[in-house]
Design a protein around this motif. Structure first.
Motif, mmCIF file in Angstrom:
data_model
loop_
_atom_site.group_PDB
_atom_site.id
_atom_site.type_symbol
_atom_site.label_atom_id
_atom_site.label_comp_id
_atom_site.label_asym_id
_atom_site.label_seq_id
_atom_site.Cartn_x
_atom_site.Cartn_y
_atom_site.Cartn_z
ATOM 1 N N PHE A 1 33.835 89.177 93.727
ATOM 2 C CA PHE A 1 34.287 90.439 94.331
ATOM 3 C C PHE A 1 33.082 91.290 94.749
ATOM 4 N N PHE A 2 32.128 91.461 93.811
ATOM 5 C CA PHE A 2 30.970 92.309 94.138
ATOM 6 C C PHE A 2 30.094 91.656 95.219
ATOM 7 N N TYR A 3 30.011 90.340 95.202
ATOM 8 C CA TYR A 3 29.247 89.657 96.263
ATOM 9 C C TYR A 3 29.864 89.932 97.632
ATOM 10 N N ASN B 1 28.418 97.369 89.654
ATOM 11 C CA ASN B 1 28.834 97.862 88.336
ATOM 12 C C ASN B 1 28.306 99.266 88.048
ATOM 13 N N TRP B 2 27.132 99.573 88.549
ATOM 14 C CA TRP B 2 26.621 100.950 88.347
ATOM 15 C C TRP B 2 27.479 101.958 89.112
ATOM 16 N N MET B 3 27.913 101.577 90.304
ATOM 17 C CA MET B 3 28.808 102.493 91.036
ATOM 18 C C MET B 3 30.113 102.642 90.262
ATOM 19 N N LEU C 1 17.590 89.957 82.481
ATOM 20 C CA LEU C 1 17.333 88.590 82.936
ATOM 21 C C LEU C 1 18.314 88.213 84.046
ATOM 22 N N ASP C 2 19.515 88.801 83.985
ATOM 23 C CA ASP C 2 20.520 88.427 84.979
ATOM 24 C C ASP C 2 20.571 89.395 86.159
ATOM 25 N N ALA C 3 19.541 90.237 86.313
ATOM 26 C CA ALA C 3 19.580 91.270 87.358
ATOM 27 C C ALA C 3 19.989 90.656 88.698
ATOM 28 N N ASP C 4 20.952 91.288 89.322
ATOM 29 C CA ASP C 4 21.520 90.733 90.540
ATOM 30 C C ASP C 4 21.828 91.878 91.501
ATOM 31 N N TYR C 5 21.367 91.745 92.714
ATOM 32 C CA TYR C 5 21.507 92.780 93.746
ATOM 33 C C TYR C 5 22.937 93.334 93.824
ATOM 34 N N SER C 6 23.918 92.454 93.976
ATOM 35 C CA SER C 6 25.289 92.903 94.222
ATOM 36 C C SER C 6 25.982 93.362 92.942
ATOM 37 N N ILE C 7 25.830 92.555 91.877
ATOM 38 C CA ILE C 7 26.599 92.836 90.655
ATOM 39 C C ILE C 7 26.051 94.078 89.967
ATOM 40 N N ASN C 8 24.763 94.230 89.987
ATOM 41 C CA ASN C 8 24.156 95.373 89.317
ATOM 42 C C ASN C 8 24.574 96.674 90.008
ATOM 43 N N ALA C 9 24.365 96.741 91.308
ATOM 44 C CA ALA C 9 24.721 97.968 92.028
ATOM 45 C C ALA C 9 26.221 98.224 91.941
ATOM 46 N N GLN D 1 36.287 86.559 85.212
ATOM 47 C CA GLN D 1 34.927 87.133 85.217
ATOM 48 C C GLN D 1 34.162 86.620 86.437
ATOM 49 N N LEU D 2 34.335 85.323 86.702
ATOM 50 C CA LEU D 2 33.638 84.755 87.872
ATOM 51 C C LEU D 2 34.155 85.385 89.166
ATOM 52 N N LEU D 3 35.429 85.777 89.126
ATOM 53 C CA LEU D 3 35.987 86.400 90.329
ATOM 54 C C LEU D 3 35.482 87.840 90.501
ATOM 55 N N VAL E 1 16.308 100.518 86.465
ATOM 56 C CA VAL E 1 15.844 100.125 85.121
ATOM 57 C C VAL E 1 16.457 98.777 84.738
ATOM 58 N N PHE E 2 17.739 98.619 85.000
ATOM 59 C CA PHE E 2 18.399 97.340 84.704
ATOM 60 C C PHE E 2 17.760 96.207 85.519
ATOM 61 N N GLU E 3 17.452 96.521 86.759
ATOM 62 C CA GLU E 3 16.865 95.506 87.644
ATOM 63 C C GLU E 3 15.548 94.987 87.060
ATOM 64 N N ARG F 1 26.649 97.670 78.272
ATOM 65 C CA ARG F 1 26.202 98.182 79.583
ATOM 66 C C ARG F 1 27.057 99.385 79.968
ATOM 67 N N HIS F 2 28.367 99.297 79.682
ATOM 68 C CA HIS F 2 29.252 100.441 79.944
ATOM 69 C C HIS F 2 28.733 101.678 79.222
ATOM 70 N N ALA F 3 28.429 101.488 77.940
ATOM 71 C CA ALA F 3 28.067 102.641 77.107
ATOM 72 C C ALA F 3 26.811 103.340 77.647
ATOM 73 N N TRP G 1 19.110 90.968 77.838
ATOM 74 C CA TRP G 1 20.558 90.755 77.977
ATOM 75 C C TRP G 1 21.281 91.680 77.019
ATOM 76 N N ILE G 2 22.356 92.306 77.476
ATOM 77 C CA ILE G 2 23.253 93.086 76.604
ATOM 78 C C ILE G 2 24.685 92.821 77.059
ATOM 79 N N HIS G 3 25.610 93.021 76.129
ATOM 80 C CA HIS G 3 27.032 92.774 76.413
ATOM 81 C C HIS G 3 27.541 93.749 77.487
#
Ligand code: FAD
Length: 552
Positions: free
Chosen positions: A322-324, A423-425, A413-421, A316-318, A407-409, A385-387, A379-381
């Motif tokens: 990866f997204f970073y 995962n949305w892509m 609480l964990d909104a993150d520039y790289s991970i959020n975008a 998970q940390l990787l 909206v997620f941003e 988030r997939h759903a 926070w949601i699992h």
């Protein structure tokens, strides 16, 4: 020569594994630990919402307290960061500014501006990476200057790089109270309490912006009310390094759970998080990702067997790494236009549909319960988030992933520039993920792991009296049954906003068409083994649906 240093906290709000703060302490005769609360910067670059404001203020308060225990304190200064720095660099005769290196374009720009200011005003700048496992530039260099676009390729590059940097030692009172160092403010004497020190030193200040409020006021962590943040919007998750470390320790005591962690087997609708729930603490740097990585390595080393990336905890940390890495080298990463790795899709502009999704009014209890948890708790699992991401984009509403990301941003609480975008892509099949025929069913997905609908009953209490067989699709209950449940569909809770079967069939055709049209132009990466949620445990769509290219 020893420096007079401002240590500028930005994201790494912690005292464990903070290499640049350690370097600051080792190179200084006077150290001012500063957080500049630049509201305009925070709101414009990160669209930070109320829950995260609370979490940030709690994290600052905790940092202040922890620094206090080591004989120092946190000085929170409100204002535009460049003006604040100019002012205090002169006032405190600063010769060095130290700060955490971050990879988001807005933080990079801030660092470049501080460098420029340093050249103009004659102070040095030192920044070090500690928000990610690796300095992403090293990964890019080894991959020929561009980011690896599949997880497999990414792991290959990491195998050439070797293990991440080990965490630096925890800071102690000796670091802050060593001979000759004045930490916090001039005039610091070891015996004084931090509060006294503040008052003493601040009395010397002539340019405090609110002299009549009492000088110590100028540097304290503001209360939510000071920032006009609603006191109602507080998440049950408490911010700060202390809380983050406690949660981390709690998880690590269950070594069997850690060693066998398999992400697809975790449950999206459990009433307590079935994963670590550490993401808000990593996101704000209250917890060091390197510390967690090495603590996991120790557990793996002692375990007979342990799970592996991509589904393990280190895996998970990787993903985060990866997204970073990809974000750090991809122009316009958080948007579709001008983003070279993103499919260009003509999404619908549907303000009303977006609003219903955001406000938990889609009429699908599974989707609305998730959006309610997000709004209330921040926070949601991952699978939740997939759903909701699939529903908003390629599944049902065909609305741009950028809208969902915003909206997620605001709400996470964990909104993150790289991970959020990133995962949305992924979820919208705009980049990284290509098994787009798999569309999550907003009725069946949640049922699998929570057939009684306890999660829905918790977050949508209006539906709580429906029998389990109707809880995921209450519109199928008879009028009489709805009356008995005390909830009339169409009146007390909406009808489904779309016919899932028709909408998803239609969207699947649209997606096929887009991909056929763009298969030459778009940089479509393909590595089917890359879907971490599909390994071992099948997602919602059954194999026959996948092979027929159909959706449920
Ligand atoms: P665990 O499963 O316990 O994992 C441990 C850590 O690994 C997490 O804290 C996180 O730092 C990292 N991690 C886990 N999954 C992922 C992933 N898929 N990608 C990158 N890092 C991961 N995560 C964020 O931290 N910030 C976001 O803004 C964010 N936005 C997302 C948007 C969408 C549409 C989706 C599908 C996922 C998003 N995620 C985001 C990734 C993931 O859902 C969360 O990191 C995870 O659910 C956090 O819970 P946890 O700490 O219990 O994770």
């Amino acid at each position: 020569m020893l420096h007079r240093t401002i240590h500028l906290f930005r994201k790494e709000l912690r005292l464990h594994d903070n290499p640049v703060l350690l370097a600051a302490l080792e190179s200084s005769e006077a150290l001012y630990p500063v957080y500049i609360l630049d509201r305009a910067f925070l709101t414009s670059s990160m669209h930070i919402g109320a829950l995260r404001w609370h979490f940030l203020l709690q994290s600052l308060e905790d940092l202040h307290k922890n620094l206090g225990q080591l004989g120092s304190c946190l000085l929170v200064i409100q204002g535009e960061y460049e003006a604040v720095l100019r002012d205090h660099i002169q006032k405190w005769n600063i010769t060095q500014v130290t700060l955490d290196a971050e990879m988001e374009p807005f933080y990079k720009e801030m660092e470049a501006n501080i460098q420029r200011l340093g050249a103009e005003m004659g102070f040095e700048v030192l920044s070090l990476v500690s928000h990610s496992l690796y300095d992403t530039q090293r990964i890019l260099d080894l991959n020929g200057g561009s980011p690896p676009l599949t997880y497999k390729r990414f792991l290959h590059i990491l195998s050439l790089l070797g293990d991440p940097e080990v965490p630096v030692r925890n800071l102690t009172a000796e670091d802050f109270q060593k001979e000759g160092l004045s930490s916090c403010l001039p005039g610091l004497e070891k015996k004084l309490r931090v509060k006294d020190v503040l008052c003493l030193a601040l009395c010397e200040e002539k340019r405090c912006r609110a002299p009549d409020l009492g000088l110590a006021e100028c540097y304290r962590v503001p209360l939510p009310v000071d920032l006009k943040i609603s006191p109602q919007n507080v998440s049950p998750w408490r911010g700060g390094e202390t809380e983050g470390l406690q949660r981390l320790e709690q998880h690590l005591t269950d070594q069997g759970w850690v060693a066998s962690f398999t992400k697809p087997r975790t449950i999206p609708n459990s009433l307590l998080p079935s994963t670590t729930g550490l993401s808000p603490y990593f996101s704000m740097g209250c917890l060091s990702v390197r510390t967690f990585f090495y603590r996991l390595s120790n557990i793996y080393a002692q375990a007979k067997n342990h799970s592996l990336p991509p589904v393990s905890l280190q895996g998970q940390l990787l993903w985060r790494e990866f997204f970073y890495t990809v974000a750090s080298a991809t122009p316009n990463f958080t948007q579709m236009a001008g983003n070279p790795i993103c499919l260009q899709i003509c999404w619908y502009k549907d303000t009303e549909g977006l609003h219903k999704w955001k406000m938990a009014q889609t009429g699908f209890p599974w989707i609305d319960a998730i959006m309610t948890q997000l709004r209330q708790e921040g926070w949601i699992h991952h699978l939740a988030r997939h759903a909701v991401a699939c529903f908003l984009t390629r599944g049902d509403l065909w609305i741009s992933w950028e809208e969902g990301m915003k909206v997620f941003e605001e709400l996470l609480l964990d909104a993150d520039y790289s991970i959020n975008a990133g995962n949305w892509m992924w979820l919208s099949a705009s980049a990284f993920f290509h098994q787009y025929t798999r569309i999550f069913c907003p009725v069946r997905f949640g049922k699998r792991t929570d057939p009684q609908g306890n999660y829905i009953r918790k977050y949508l209490p209006i539906l709580k009296n429906f029998p389990s067989k109707y809880i995921y699709e209450p519109w199928t209950a008879s009028e009489e049954e709805q009356k008995q449940a005390g909830c009339i569909i169409g009146q007390d809770y909406p009808f489904p906003m779309v016919n899932h079967k028709e909408a998803s069939d239609h969207n699947l055709q649209l997606m096929k068409q887009v991909r056929e049209e763009q298969h030459r132009t778009a940089q479509l990466t393909r590595d089917d083994a890359d879907d971490p949620m599909e390994i071992k445990v099948k997602c919602d769509h059954s194999e026959e649906n996948i092979s027929k290219g159909k959706v449920a």
